[in-house]
Design an enzyme around this catalytic site. Structure first.
Site: not given
Ligand code: AMP
Length: 281
Positions: A35-36, A41, A65, A157
């Site tokens: 989220g956020a 995303h 995590q 990841q």
């Molecule tokens: P998170 O909500 O931070 O767990 O991220 C969810 C997904 O969004 C993961 O696959 C992240 O790698 C991807 N993500 C987060 N930030 C970015 C970004 N700046 N550019 C591309 N993908 C992102």
């Protein structure tokens, strides 16, 4: 602007929806998030929509995590805004499980990881990838999606999840997407909103230093020397560096010889905020 996506909170309700998608003959893509949501995303959701007729976005701040001293309780939660953003890109379904739904009383299963999970993040967040692996494996099995979209922003990841899906014969294709950045190079992250204006002005030093190191390596500098220089640049800007390393771009093993694909990966603290970034060399 599309409709607000339907929200489901249980495995049973998720399966009811995905069964309907399969019955209509649609492919399904999943975008796992905490989220956020930001443009990074949203880029994943758009690509998911290009690959599959139906897209489910999971929003789950996964407690397993986070270590007890980390930012689980203050992690930003912006559900209404997230739903509005997702309606604009035609996400079909939002999966919003509770921790109790994901980890029922007596939950006792772990996934032991090696290979790409070794070193880097694991040296500083030893709990992290086992938490990611279990939740991602569950999301893949619960959704039975055909595709899962992950950002290169979290490069280690991405490699851990890709390897796990292959090793466990999970019937899903893990699709990577490039990092989405601010105009000044800072990688978008939900955690960027922790930064004070002063910190925000300093933060792009990480991507600048990695870019410079990548250029130096392409010009013939030894990877070890290039990342040492990047580490010094980042530290000189006042950040507390966890690591700046060059790794084999696929296995994430330390580089061994000439001509192999190299990825540069960094993590550093800016005040109370931990930032990560990476780049190809
Ligand atoms: P998170 O909500 O931070 O767990 O991220 C969810 C997904 O969004 C993961 O696959 C992240 O790698 C991807 N993500 C987060 N930030 C970015 C970004 N700046 N550019 C591309 N993908 C992102």
């Amino acid at each position: 602007m599309g409709q607000t996506p339907k929200v489901v909170e249980t495995v049973a309700a998720l399966r009811e929806e995905t069964a309907r998608y399969r019955a209509e003959g649609s492919k399904l893509a999943i975008v796992p998030t905490m989220g956020a949501l930001h443009e990074g995303h949203i880029a994943l959701v758009k690509q998911a929509k290009a690959l599959a007729r139906r897209v489910v976005v999971s929003i789950f701040v996964n407690p397993t995590q986070f270590a007890p001293n980390e930012d689980f309780s203050r992690y930003p939660r912006t559900l209404e805004r997230d739903l509005a953003l997702l309606s604009e890109v035609d996400a079909d379904l939002v999966y919003l499980p509770s921790a109790a739904e994901m980890y029922p009383e007596g939950f006792a299963t772990r996934i032991a990881l090696s290979g790409p999970a070794e070193g880097l993040e694991s040296d500083f967040r030893p709990h992290f990838f086992s938490g990611v692996a279990i939740v991602v494996a569950k999301l893949f099995l619960q959704s039975e999606a055909d595709f899962a979209l992950f950002g290169e922003k979290d490069y280690q990841q991405l490699k851990v999840v890709t390897r796990m899906a292959r090793d466990l014969d999970l019937k899903i294709e893990v699709v990577p997407l490039p990092t989405v950045r601010e105009p000044d190079g800072l990688a978008l992250s939900s955690r960027n909103r922790y930064l004070t204006p002063e910190e925000r002005a300093v933060a792009p030093v990480i991507s600048r230093a990695l870019n410079a190191a990548a250029a130096a390596i392409r010009a013939g500098t030894q990877p070890q020397a290039a990342v040492e220089e990047a580490r010094q640049t980042i530290a000189a800007a006042g950040l507390n560096v966890d690591y700046v390393e060059a790794r084999h771009a696929e296995t994430l093993a330390p580089p061994e010889g000439l001509g192999e694909p190299i990825r540069l990966l960094a993590a550093a603290w800016l005040g109370k905020t931990r930032l990560i970034d990476n780049m190809p060399a």
